[in-house]
Design an enzyme around this catalytic site. Structure first.
Site, PDB file in Angstrom:
ATOM      1  N   PHE A   1      52.023  43.386  24.963  1.00  0.00           N
ATOM      2  CA  PHE A   1      52.173  42.508  26.124  1.00  0.00           C
ATOM      3  C   PHE A   1      53.498  41.781  25.997  1.00  0.00           C
ATOM      4  CE2 PHE A   1      49.153  40.517  29.333  1.00  0.00           C
ATOM      5  CZ  PHE A   1      48.551  41.709  29.684  1.00  0.00           C
TER       6      PHE A   1
ATOM      7  N   GLN B   1      53.512  28.999  36.301  1.00  0.00           N
ATOM      8  CA  GLN B   1      53.908  30.388  36.045  1.00  0.00           C
ATOM      9  C   GLN B   1      53.725  31.259  37.277  1.00  0.00           C
ATOM     10  OE1 GLN B   1      51.626  33.099  33.168  1.00  0.00           O
ATOM     11  NE2 GLN B   1      53.630  32.911  32.223  1.00  0.00           N
TER      12      GLN B   1
ATOM     13  N   HIS C   1      53.598  34.961  38.164  1.00  0.00           N
ATOM     14  CA  HIS C   1      53.444  36.254  37.509  1.00  0.00           C
ATOM     15  C   HIS C   1      54.329  37.246  38.262  1.00  0.00           C
ATOM     16  CE1 HIS C   1      51.608  39.873  35.922  1.00  0.00           C
ATOM     17  NE2 HIS C   1      50.877  39.152  35.100  1.00  0.00           N
TER      18      HIS C   1
ATOM     19  N   LEU D   1      46.527  39.916  41.631  1.00  0.00           N
ATOM     20  CA  LEU D   1      47.255  40.272  40.423  1.00  0.00           C
ATOM     21  C   LEU D   1      47.255  41.760  40.091  1.00  0.00           C
ATOM     22  CD1 LEU D   1      48.743  38.561  38.248  1.00  0.00           C
ATOM     23  CD2 LEU D   1      46.902  39.269  36.757  1.00  0.00           C
TER      24      LEU D   1
ATOM     25  N   GLU E   1      49.698  42.777  33.661  1.00  0.00           N
ATOM     26  CA  GLU E   1      50.834  43.116  32.820  1.00  0.00           C
ATOM     27  C   GLU E   1      50.505  44.322  31.950  1.00  0.00           C
ATOM     28  OE1 GLU E   1      52.532  39.586  31.188  1.00  0.00           O
ATOM     29  OE2 GLU E   1      53.317  40.619  29.440  1.00  0.00           O
TER      30      GLU E   1
ATOM     31  N   ARG F   1      57.419  36.526  31.369  1.00  0.00           N
ATOM     32  CA  ARG F   1      57.099  36.586  32.795  1.00  0.00           C
ATOM     33  C   ARG F   1      58.119  35.881  33.667  1.00  0.00           C
ATOM     34  NH1 ARG F   1      50.530  35.821  32.445  1.00  0.00           N
ATOM     35  NH2 ARG F   1      50.213  37.938  31.665  1.00  0.00           N
TER      36      ARG F   1
ATOM     37  N   HIS G   1      50.395  31.993  39.415  1.00  0.00           N
ATOM     38  CA  HIS G   1      49.391  32.542  38.515  1.00  0.00           C
ATOM     39  C   HIS G   1      48.723  31.520  37.612  1.00  0.00           C
ATOM     40  CE1 HIS G   1      47.433  35.658  36.335  1.00  0.00           C
ATOM     41  NE2 HIS G   1      48.066  35.420  35.218  1.00  0.00           N
TER      42      HIS G   1
ATOM     43  N   ARG H   1      53.909  30.530  29.504  1.00  0.00           N
ATOM     44  CA  ARG H   1      52.814  31.096  28.718  1.00  0.00           C
ATOM     45  C   ARG H   1      53.027  32.587  28.515  1.00  0.00           C
ATOM     46  NH1 ARG H   1      47.894  33.863  29.938  1.00  0.00           N
ATOM     47  NH2 ARG H   1      48.256  33.720  32.166  1.00  0.00           N
TER      48      ARG H   1
HETATM   49  C1  LIG Z   1      43.918  37.686  38.035  1.00  0.00           C
HETATM   50  C2  LIG Z   1      44.119  36.988  36.731  1.00  0.00           C
HETATM   51  C3  LIG Z   1      44.308  37.724  35.561  1.00  0.00           C
HETATM   52  C4  LIG Z   1      44.499  37.095  34.346  1.00  0.00           C
HETATM   53  N1  LIG Z   1      44.649  37.852  33.211  1.00  0.00           N
HETATM   54  C5  LIG Z   1      44.764  37.232  32.011  1.00  0.00           C
HETATM   55  C6  LIG Z   1      44.851  37.998  30.792  1.00  0.00           C
HETATM   56  O1  LIG Z   1      44.821  39.224  30.800  1.00  0.00           O
HETATM   57  N2  LIG Z   1      44.952  37.339  29.637  1.00  0.00           N
HETATM   58  C7  LIG Z   1      44.966  35.981  29.572  1.00  0.00           C
HETATM   59  O2  LIG Z   1      45.039  35.443  28.481  1.00  0.00           O
HETATM   60  N3  LIG Z   1      44.878  35.237  30.702  1.00  0.00           N
HETATM   61  C8  LIG Z   1      44.787  35.830  31.912  1.00  0.00           C
HETATM   62  N4  LIG Z   1      44.696  35.061  33.048  1.00  0.00           N
HETATM   63  C9  LIG Z   1      44.614  33.613  32.940  1.00  0.00           C
HETATM   64  C10 LIG Z   1      43.225  33.205  32.536  1.00  0.00           C
HETATM   65  O3  LIG Z   1      42.287  34.078  33.093  1.00  0.00           O
HETATM   66  C11 LIG Z   1      42.866  31.800  32.995  1.00  0.00           C
HETATM   67  O4  LIG Z   1      43.893  30.940  32.670  1.00  0.00           O
HETATM   68  C12 LIG Z   1      41.622  31.346  32.282  1.00  0.00           C
HETATM   69  O5  LIG Z   1      40.569  32.241  32.537  1.00  0.00           O
HETATM   70  C13 LIG Z   1      41.193  29.952  32.671  1.00  0.00           C
HETATM   71  O6  LIG Z   1      39.963  29.685  32.044  1.00  0.00           O
HETATM   72  P1  LIG Z   1      39.295  28.261  32.057  1.00  0.00           P
HETATM   73  O7  LIG Z   1      38.086  28.349  31.207  1.00  0.00           O
HETATM   74  O8  LIG Z   1      40.306  27.244  31.730  1.00  0.00           O
HETATM   75  O9  LIG Z   1      38.907  28.041  33.563  1.00  0.00           O
HETATM   76  P2  LIG Z   1      38.113  28.981  34.632  1.00  0.00           P
HETATM   77  O10 LIG Z   1      37.642  30.242  34.073  1.00  0.00           O
HETATM   78  O11 LIG Z   1      38.928  29.039  35.841  1.00  0.00           O
HETATM   79  O12 LIG Z   1      36.890  28.098  34.952  1.00  0.00           O
HETATM   80  C14 LIG Z   1      36.990  26.898  35.660  1.00  0.00           C
HETATM   81  C15 LIG Z   1      35.603  26.395  35.844  1.00  0.00           C
HETATM   82  O13 LIG Z   1      35.636  25.056  36.277  1.00  0.00           O
HETATM   83  C16 LIG Z   1      34.769  24.892  37.357  1.00  0.00           C
HETATM   84  N5  LIG Z   1      35.238  23.762  38.153  1.00  0.00           N
HETATM   85  C17 LIG Z   1      36.474  23.570  38.663  1.00  0.00           C
HETATM   86  N6  LIG Z   1      36.505  22.404  39.327  1.00  0.00           N
HETATM   87  C18 LIG Z   1      35.271  21.845  39.205  1.00  0.00           C
HETATM   88  C19 LIG Z   1      34.670  20.653  39.688  1.00  0.00           C
HETATM   89  N7  LIG Z   1      35.339  19.780  40.429  1.00  0.00           N
HETATM   90  N8  LIG Z   1      33.372  20.422  39.402  1.00  0.00           N
HETATM   91  C20 LIG Z   1      32.662  21.306  38.675  1.00  0.00           C
HETATM   92  N9  LIG Z   1      33.183  22.452  38.185  1.00  0.00           N
HETATM   93  C21 LIG Z   1      34.467  22.709  38.458  1.00  0.00           C
HETATM   94  C22 LIG Z   1      34.792  26.206  38.054  1.00  0.00           C
HETATM   95  O14 LIG Z   1      33.651  26.365  38.850  1.00  0.00           O
HETATM   96  C23 LIG Z   1      34.798  27.153  36.879  1.00  0.00           C
HETATM   97  O15 LIG Z   1      33.504  27.326  36.388  1.00  0.00           O
HETATM   98  C24 LIG Z   1      44.518  35.693  34.288  1.00  0.00           C
HETATM   99  C25 LIG Z   1      44.333  34.953  35.459  1.00  0.00           C
HETATM  100  C26 LIG Z   1      44.147  35.575  36.672  1.00  0.00           C
HETATM  101  C27 LIG Z   1      43.985  34.766  37.911  1.00  0.00           C
END
Ligand SMILES: Cc1cc2nc3c(=O)[nH]c(=O)nc-3n(C[C@H](O)[C@H](O)[C@H](O)COP(=O)(O)OP(=O)(O)OC[C@H]3O[C@@H](n4cnc5c(N)ncnc54)[C@H](O)[C@@H]3O)c2cc1C
Ligand code: SF4
Ligand code: SF4
Ligand code: FES
Lengths: 607, 252
Positions: free
Chosen positions: A121, A234, A236, A250, A253, A310, A381, A416
């Site tokens: 990556f 970021q 992407h 998306l 990558e 990126r 992203h 990142r």
């Molecule tokens: C399409 C895509 C592909 C990606 N691919 C990669 C990858 O290959 N490798 C990598 O390392 N990263 C990748 N990323 C980034 C990574 O997926 C995210 O940064 C990461 O999953 C975020 O996880 P999190 O646990 O912080 O939040 P999330 O998984 O977004 O969870 C947020 C949670 O908070 C809850 N929430 C939000 N606001 C509130 C509120 N007010 N009250 C109650 N609940 C709330 C939501 O309901 C959800 O449950 C990708 C992102 C995207 C969009």
């Protein structure tokens, strides 16, 4: 007073993505009672969409890899304004966290000798991303979810937290509404973990879902927590650009990690034209060398320029488009089909390695990626900035309020590396859960002032109670205008005039938002929900814009055409945002604590 | 660009009806885009679930012209737009509002299934060795995005309402993922027969046909599980062995 239900937990985790689930599992393992709240159904959080993989120096594919190299790569990728302690802990602990997922049932792709497979990556010196095809996020969230439901955690799904409640300086509760019926809930908790993800909905072209309205950052800010590094958003390099309705979705990558190359309208592989100095020695000189790296046929081969960071790849694509060499719909061509020149059965190989990309293009764009190139362009992203935390405990500057995952800041600095988010979630999710449980045990007595709860009720009801109006105070309309404003003025390439236009525009939209009206009642009413989310979206947009003004240099994801170079005056500072007593946003720059010699040495050794 | 009519179910637990909306359809739009456009233009409070808009989260399940579909993966250009497009909620689950249903049955069903129980690690660092060929079978099942479209079409749930006795195709896939996991040592065969109602399935394959992840639910998950149940309970030799020796994990 409006009715509400009170629920009590020792630790309340807000957000059920990778970070929130891992935090809840850990807090529960420490023997405290745990509640987990999320806006969507369990298992649907953003994490489910992650594709390419999670970075961890397992050294399964290249035994030269180690936590030190991972640490150095993360710091270089972040242009050295990362929280070095977090970068260190992350690199050291990620391998154990990944193996733990396997112990909980995750089924990663395997190497020849049966170990967890790792892929290349951008910005990672060695193949480092543990993955499952291109649906690694699904594997992570399902594993944590299926393990978590047997750990005695109380899950409150489809419930949105709309404000935090404090007792003196300390966070002691959260107030929210259930999406189904619009009933109010008060969560009393001795410690709270924010794990609400990102802010991508502030932009028009985004890979992020409706959930990403910056709730955690905004709620923490209003509760008095510092936000840092919010100028670093970021973009992407590869989002879909056609058809219009899928613009921004998306393209992992992983496509480039598996050998995909970028070409302009005349068929030229333009990424070889511009290689930043600090990556020159680690980038291939020829396409042939690049392929050897991807195919892992020569251990000394260096990576192809498509796998640069990126921020850089996004800028190069934008340049091609601006100079008239873009693809028909304003992007560049990303070609994986070409590998048929190199390997037999390439079609089957692509489908095996990138199944969901194959599916996504086939179904949404009518394109067969095993035969034709994709059209891609930059998409919003990820936000590197967010809630400032202590590198070890993950506690914010508000006692009792912790943060982990995308809504927290520090690990990634100015940019990142791909794959470093999924590993971030499990490393710091665990630490946040552990320290929140400890805090809850040590600080048991809490008091909640009913007046604050009443105020939270009023705020939540305001859009329903306010008089019906015109389009001018329709929540969707304001949101669209905000997204255009941010896209046009605080996007990939910025300058002072544009950013100030955004600051000013956000102020105006904030005023309009105070009278926003949502038709209908409290029962599953997206208009009402959008109106409430809007306040957070406006706040984080203001945070991005105000931070972008003061960083008068270009660094990582923050590119200013009026200050196109890096500037040493900014190489040791974080941009810090704080809510002042009069309600205004204070922006200050603070020195990053000096890095210990032994860590600096690791960086030097890996240069 | 064309003005298209959509008939969308509006209502709640008590009552409901189809309402017609018009909106302009442009190139490449999917059903979910049209729903969002209508929501923003003329029905702010129209309830619909979605997250990823790319077929990855399994939130936007509904019935489009009577077919169970992910709205975000159903292109309008594949539908007959000269007639109104009908969009209604999944019918196998109780309605909450408009296009949103109460899918809590699925969370309860999963909770009943015995969790993953791995054998001792193979290596000192707590890891295991597994060959790619051996994990592929399970990886097929783990692609499931929990959209519950298979649950929606299964007649045992949809028409016979056996929600309390029958966990449904999604959870046979889940059971299969655990039972065929190379590391798992738990035994779920008795539960499958007794509390999870695998016997109700008469292999109509309707579930397989609608799975957006193309999981071969019936052939690869349900039939092998049924065979395990048959082996245990109806094969006289194996029954005696089982009584004498207790549950023994079969890894095939
Ligand atoms: C399409 C895509 C592909 C990606 N691919 C990669 C990858 O290959 N490798 C990598 O390392 N990263 C990748 N990323 C980034 C990574 O997926 C995210 O940064 C990461 O999953 C975020 O996880 P999190 O646990 O912080 O939040 P999330 O998984 O977004 O969870 C947020 C949670 O908070 C809850 N929430 C939000 N606001 C509130 C509120 N007010 N009250 C109650 N609940 C709330 C939501 O309901 C959800 O449950 C990708 C992102 C995207 C969009
Ligand atoms: S094959 Fe079995 S589970 Fe699938 S729809 Fe038919 S009866 Fe239901
Ligand atoms: S098995 Fe297929 S249809 Fe059923 S829930 Fe999973 S993805 Fe959906
Ligand atoms: S919105 Fe995620 S599957 Fe449709």
């Amino acid at each position: 007073m409006t009715q509400f239900e009170t629920v009590e937990h020792d630790v309340l985790v807000i957000g059920a993505g990778g970070a929130g689930l891992r935090a809840a599992i850990e807090a529960s393992a420490q023997g405290v009672s745990v509640g987990l709240v999320c806006k969507s159904l369990l298992g649907k959080a953003h994490t489910v969409m992650a594709e390419g993989g999670m970075a961890a120096a397992l050294a399964n594919v290249d035994e030269r890899d180690s936590w030190k190299t991972h640490f150095a790569d993360t710091m270089r990728g972040g242009y050295y304004i990362n929280n070095w302690r977090m970068a260190q802990l992350h690199a050291q602990q990620a391998p154990d966290r990944v193996r733990e997922l396997e112990a909980w049932g995750a089924v990663f792709d395997r190497t020849q000798n049966g170990k967890i497979m790792q892929r290349n990556f951008g910005g990672h010196a060695h193949p480092r991303l543990a993955h499952v095809g291109d649906r690694t996020g699904l594997e992570m969230i399902r594993t944590l979810q299926d393990h978590g439901i047997h750990q005695g955690i109380d899950v409150h799904m489809e419930c949105t937290v709309s404000s935090l409640i404090k007792d003196g300086p300390r966070a002691v509760g959260a107030f929210g509404y259930t999406r189904e019926l619009g009933k109010f809930k008060l969560f009393k908790a001795k410690a709270i973990v924010m794990a609400t993800g990102g802010i991508g909905r502030a932009y028009k072209i985004t890979s992020n879902s409706w959930e990403y309205t910056g709730d955690g950052q905004a709620l923490a800010y209003h509760a008095g927590a510092d936000l840092i590094d919010m100028e670093f958003v970021q973009f992407h390099p590869t989002g879909m650009v056609w058809p219009p309705s899928v613009r921004g979705i998306l393209v992992t990558e992983g496509v480039r990690g598996e050998g995909g190359i970028l070409k302009n309208s005349s068929g030229k592989r333009f990424m070889f034209d511009d290689i930043p100095d600090n990556y020159r020695s680690s980038t291939a000189d020829t396409p042939e060398e690049g392929w050897k790296y991807v195919a892992k046929t020569d251990a000394n081969a260096r990576r192809p320029p498509e796998l640069l960071t990126r921020d850089h790849v996004a800028r190069c694509i934008l340049k091609e488009v601006k100079e008239g060499r873009g693809s028909p719909h304003g992007g560049a061509f990303l070609d994986i089909a070409w590998i048929k020149e190199k390997i037999s059965k390439s079609e089957a190989h692509i489908k095996k390695k990138l199944p969901s990309m194959y599916h996504q293009f086939k179904e949404l764009a009518g394109i067969d990626i095993t035969k034709e190139p994709m059209e891609v362009g930059p998409t919003t992203h990820y936000v590197m900035g967010g809630i400032r935390v202590n590198g070890e405990s993950q506690m914010s500057t508000v006692p009792g309020l912790f943060a982990a995952g995308e809504c927290a800041a520090g690990l990634h600095g100015a940019n990142r590396l791909g794959g470093n988010s999924l590993s971030d979630l499990i490393v710091f999710g665990k630490l946040a859960g552990e320290h929140a449980a400890k805090f809850a045990k040590e600080n048991s007595s809490i008091h909640i002032d009913n007046e604050l709860v009443d105020q939270a009720c009023q705020e939540a009801l305001a859009p329903l109670d306010s008089p019906a109006g015109s389009q001018a105070n329709n929540a969707y309309e304001i949101q669209y205008e905000l997204q255009d404003l941010m896209q046009d003025n605080v996007g990939i390439i910025r300058n002072e005039d544009d950013i100030l236009k955004a600051v000013d525009g956000v102020e105006k939209l904030k005023k309009r938002a105070t009278t926003v009206h949502a038709p209908g009642n409290r029962q599953y009413n997206p208009g009402w929900h959008t109106a409430l989310d809007l306040k957070n979206l406006l706040l984080v947009s203001e945070a991005v814009a105000r931070s972008a003004v003061v960083r008068k240099e270009s660094r990582g994801a923050h590119t200013r055409d009026d200050f196109p170079e890096k500037d040493d005056n900014f190489s040791h500072v974080n941009t810090v945002l704080r809510k002042q007593d009069d309600g205004n946003m204070q922006v200050v720059q603070e020195e990053i604590p000096p890095i210990p010699d032994e860590l600096q040495q690791i960086i030097e050794d890996n240069k | 660009m064309a003005n298209v009519t959509f008939r969308i179910w509006r209502g709640d637990k008590e009552s409901g009806e189809f309402q017609e909306y018009q909106t302009v359809v442009t190139e490449g739009m999917v059903v979910l885009d049209a729903v969002h456009q209508i929501q923003a233009e003329s029905a702010n409070d129209l309830a619909v679930r979605w997250n990823c808009k790319a077929g990855k989260c399994g939130s936007c399940s509904a019935e489009v012209n009577g077919m169970p579909k992910l709205m975000c993966m159903t292109r309008l250009s594949d539908l007959d737009l000269d007639r109104p497009v009908t969009i209604e909620p999944m019918r196998a689950f109780p309605l909450m509002k408009d296009l949103v249903t109460d899918v809590s049955h699925n969370y309860r069903a999963k909770q009943k299934i015995k969790p993953f129980k791995p054998r001792k690690p193979d290596n000192a660092d707590g890891s295991w060795n597994m060959a790619q060929e051996d994990v592929e079978r399970v990886q097929e099942f783990r692609k499931c995005i929990e959209c519950y479209l298979c649950q929606d079409v299964c007649h045992v749930l949809r028409d016979h309402h056996k929600h309390d006795e029958f966990i449904g195709p999604r959870f046979f896939v889940y059971n299969a993922a655990l039972e065929m996991h190379p590391l798992d040592e738990e035994d779920r065969v008795e539960d499958l027969k007794k509390s999870q109602g695998i016997g109700y399935c008469n292999i109509t394959k309707c579930c397989t046909k609608v799975c957006p992840e193309h999981i071969t639910i019936t052939d690869n998950a349900i039939i092998p599980l049924k065979e395990r149940v048959v082996d245990r309970y109806y094969d006289p030799v194996k029954m005696v062995l089982y009584k004498l020796m207790g549950p023994k994990k079969k890894k095939s």
